[in-house]
Design an enzyme around this catalytic site. Structure first.
Site, PDB file in Angstrom:
ATOM      1  N   ARG A 108      -8.520  -2.204  25.946  1.00 28.43           N
ATOM      2  CA  ARG A 108      -7.436  -1.428  25.303  1.00 28.43           C
ATOM      3  C   ARG A 108      -7.102  -2.035  23.948  1.00 28.43           C
ATOM      4  O   ARG A 108      -7.077  -3.255  23.797  1.00 28.43           O
ATOM      5  CB  ARG A 108      -6.182  -1.448  26.180  1.00 28.43           C
ATOM      6  CG  ARG A 108      -6.263  -0.514  27.359  1.00 28.43           C
ATOM      7  CD  ARG A 108      -5.069  -0.665  28.262  1.00 28.43           C
ATOM      8  NE  ARG A 108      -5.467  -1.134  29.568  1.00 28.43           N
ATOM      9  CZ  ARG A 108      -4.651  -1.673  30.462  1.00 28.43           C
ATOM     10  NH1 ARG A 108      -3.365  -1.803  30.207  1.00 28.43           N
ATOM     11  NH2 ARG A 108      -5.105  -2.072  31.632  1.00 28.43           N
ATOM     12  N   HIS A 126       3.250  -4.446  34.450  1.00 26.21           N
ATOM     13  CA  HIS A 126       3.128  -5.819  34.983  1.00 26.21           C
ATOM     14  C   HIS A 126       4.490  -6.373  35.420  1.00 26.21           C
ATOM     15  O   HIS A 126       4.662  -7.593  35.528  1.00 26.21           O
ATOM     16  CB  HIS A 126       2.536  -6.799  33.947  1.00 26.21           C
ATOM     17  CG  HIS A 126       1.125  -6.519  33.562  1.00 26.21           C
ATOM     18  ND1 HIS A 126       0.640  -6.730  32.286  1.00 26.21           N
ATOM     19  CD2 HIS A 126       0.078  -6.048  34.278  1.00 26.21           C
ATOM     20  CE1 HIS A 126      -0.635  -6.409  32.234  1.00 26.21           C
ATOM     21  NE2 HIS A 126      -1.002  -5.986  33.427  1.00 26.21           N
ATOM     22  N   GLU A 139       1.338 -10.966  42.781  1.00 26.78           N
ATOM     23  CA  GLU A 139       2.057  -9.685  42.847  1.00 26.78           C
ATOM     24  C   GLU A 139       2.193  -9.206  44.292  1.00 26.78           C
ATOM     25  O   GLU A 139       3.196  -8.596  44.662  1.00 26.78           O
ATOM     26  CB  GLU A 139       1.309  -8.634  42.011  1.00 26.78           C
ATOM     27  CG  GLU A 139       1.458  -8.877  40.522  1.00 26.78           C
ATOM     28  CD  GLU A 139       0.371  -8.221  39.687  1.00 26.78           C
ATOM     29  OE1 GLU A 139      -0.771  -8.732  39.701  1.00 26.78           O
ATOM     30  OE2 GLU A 139       0.651  -7.205  39.039  1.00 26.78           O
ATOM     31  N   ASN A 176      -2.533  -1.215  46.983  1.00 25.03           N
ATOM     32  CA  ASN A 176      -2.542  -1.001  45.537  1.00 25.03           C
ATOM     33  C   ASN A 176      -3.635   0.019  45.224  1.00 25.03           C
ATOM     34  O   ASN A 176      -4.811  -0.332  45.134  1.00 25.03           O
ATOM     35  CB  ASN A 176      -2.813  -2.354  44.857  1.00 25.03           C
ATOM     36  CG  ASN A 176      -2.836  -2.257  43.347  1.00 25.03           C
ATOM     37  OD1 ASN A 176      -2.770  -1.164  42.777  1.00 25.03           O
ATOM     38  ND2 ASN A 176      -2.955  -3.389  42.703  1.00 25.03           N
ATOM     39  N   ARG A 197       2.229  -0.636  45.669  1.00 25.54           N
ATOM     40  CA  ARG A 197       2.378  -0.828  44.234  1.00 25.54           C
ATOM     41  C   ARG A 197       2.245   0.547  43.579  1.00 25.54           C
ATOM     42  O   ARG A 197       1.293   1.287  43.850  1.00 25.54           O
ATOM     43  CB  ARG A 197       1.288  -1.740  43.704  1.00 25.54           C
ATOM     44  CG  ARG A 197       1.410  -1.927  42.218  1.00 25.54           C
ATOM     45  CD  ARG A 197       0.123  -2.438  41.648  1.00 25.54           C
ATOM     46  NE  ARG A 197       0.292  -2.754  40.238  1.00 25.54           N
ATOM     47  CZ  ARG A 197      -0.605  -2.461  39.321  1.00 25.54           C
ATOM     48  NH1 ARG A 197      -1.723  -1.842  39.643  1.00 25.54           N
ATOM     49  NH2 ARG A 197      -0.402  -2.777  38.070  1.00 25.54           N
TER      50      ARG A 197
END
Ligand code: AMP
Length: 388
Positions: free
Chosen positions: A231, A172, A375, A7, A83
């Site tokens: 964010r 996601h 994940e 990742n 990923r």
């Protein structure tokens, strides 16, 4: 099958070597501060953690170090899963790396420039170093790609949508897909309309009907939707024009402000980490209390939006850092959904476990679960399905 999951972020590279059948993780770690002074690799293996201070000028050097470190693990690597943050308009599902698919990762990179270029570089290095191993691209957007057109389309001119591929891509997706799979199994296939609540430093909700994404709260980029750690989530898009024209802020400055200096950090004026904000609230800090209130308000609002996209909801699943760990924040979101019939049992909510669990009361109209996400396992399973 033993799969190395990679990742790559803009200045980091996380890795995990695991087995798809047993789920056992043989080794994992993170190369941090790539291209920045003070870089290091945090590696853990057999419950032992080590920190290696090494120069990591670029991702190529980082992945070479990872392969060196993994030589000590007495397990062969049989495939590599990558990923990828943005799959754009090319990836409705994970795909084996070829010259063509790797080209697509670069072609869509303007949608996620900080991530996709680094990810493409790492994929290329892995292919060069181990030509005998298969590599698979697992985009975070893939699960959302086939949501209904009325959900993905923005009401802006069709030629702009078509020429610049402006639409809702979401993010996601690998986590939401894993949550669907786990909830489906855990509830003996009794779940049909699930709202998966991935609440971490980045946060998004996903409406999933019988395994199909119906809508999600992130948009063209992961900036949209919920209030997140740093964010802002959804704001009137005209805020950008206004700040550009009136406050004389450049587009890059607004970008940085909305992605890195907003959200819980901005409202609490204290931290982006929910643990600090909960502590602040307990000490009477009003800004922290407002940050949490806004988080509950917006999460519950968008939960209802996700339910509307499926014309109903039978199950809600909390996951990721906040969703899996914060008893207070789960309760805060659930309280704002009491009008929909959500009722969680405080005792069940307080239980800590690494297993999926029910936290709603028997008379709750919506079953509420906590489901730890994984994940990496989802990525590894895709590698097995495509290469195994
Ligand atoms: P993630 O992005 O999924 O790794 O989530 C990271 C965020 O989860 C952190 O910034 C914290 O806000 C939150 N978090 C992690 N652990 C806890 C905890 N034990 N209690 C409350 N919040 C937590």
């Amino acid at each position: 099958m033993n799969v190395l999951v990679v990742n790559a972020g803009s200045s980091s590279l996380k890795y995990q070597l695991l087995n798809t059948t047993t789920g056992e993780v043989f080794a994992k770690g993170n190369c941090e501060r790539i291209g920045i002074d003070g870089s290091f690799i945090g590696h853990s293996e057999n419950g032992k953690k080590d920190t290696l201070e090494v120069a990591l000028p670029d991702h190529k050097t980082a992945i070479k170090h990872v392969f060196d470190i993994l030589k000590t693990v007495d397990q062969p690597i049989e495939g590599i899963g990558h990923r990828v943050v943005q799959g754009g308009w090319y990836f409705p599902e994970s795909k084996v790396v070829t010259d063509e698919t790797l080209g697509w990762v670069r072609e869509v990179a303007p949608l996620a420039p900080l991530h996709n270029y680094a990810e493409a570089d790492v994929i290329e290095i892995c292919r060069e170093m181990f030509p005998e191993l298969g590599n698979v691209i697992v985009p975070d957007t893939a699960f959302h790609y086939n949501m209904p057109e009325h959900a993905w389309r923005y009401a802006i001119p069709r030629d702009v949508v078509d020429t610049y591929h402006v639409r809702k891509y979401g993010a996601h997706g690998t986590s939401h897909r894993y949550i669907w799979r786990t909830v489906d199994e855990f509830t003996n296939h009794e779940t049909h309309k699930l709202v998966s609540c991935h609440l971490g430093s980045g946060a998004s909700l996903c409406a999933i009907e019988d395994g199909q994404c119906m809508d999600t709260t992130m948009g063209l980029t992961p900036l949209d939707g919920l209030v997140m750690g740093t964010r802002c989530g959804a704001v009137d898009p005209a805020t950008v024009f206004y700040l550009n024209r009136v406050a004389n802020m450049s587009i890059d400055e607004i970008d940085t402000m909305m992605n890195k200096q907003s959200g819980l950090l901005a409202v609490s004026a204290k931290s982006s980490d929910s643990r600090d904000i909960e502590a602040g609230m307990n000490e009477g800090d009003e800004k922290c209390a407002m940050a949490l209130e806004m988080f509950y308000y917006r999460t519950s609002q968008l939960f209802a939006e996700m339910a509307a996209s499926m014309e109903g909801v039978d199950t809600m699943a909390f996951t990721a850092g906040i969703g899996e760990n914060s008893v207070t924040m789960r309760q805060g979101v659930a309280d704002r959904l009491a009008w929909m019939g959500v009722k969680i049992d405080p005792e069940l909510n307080a239980i800590r476990s690494d297993d999926p669990r029910v936290i709603s009361t028997p008379d709750s109209k919506i079953r509420v679960l906590v489901v730890p996400t994984n994940e990496e396992l989802m990525i590894a399973l895709d590698v097995e399905a495509l290469l195994g």
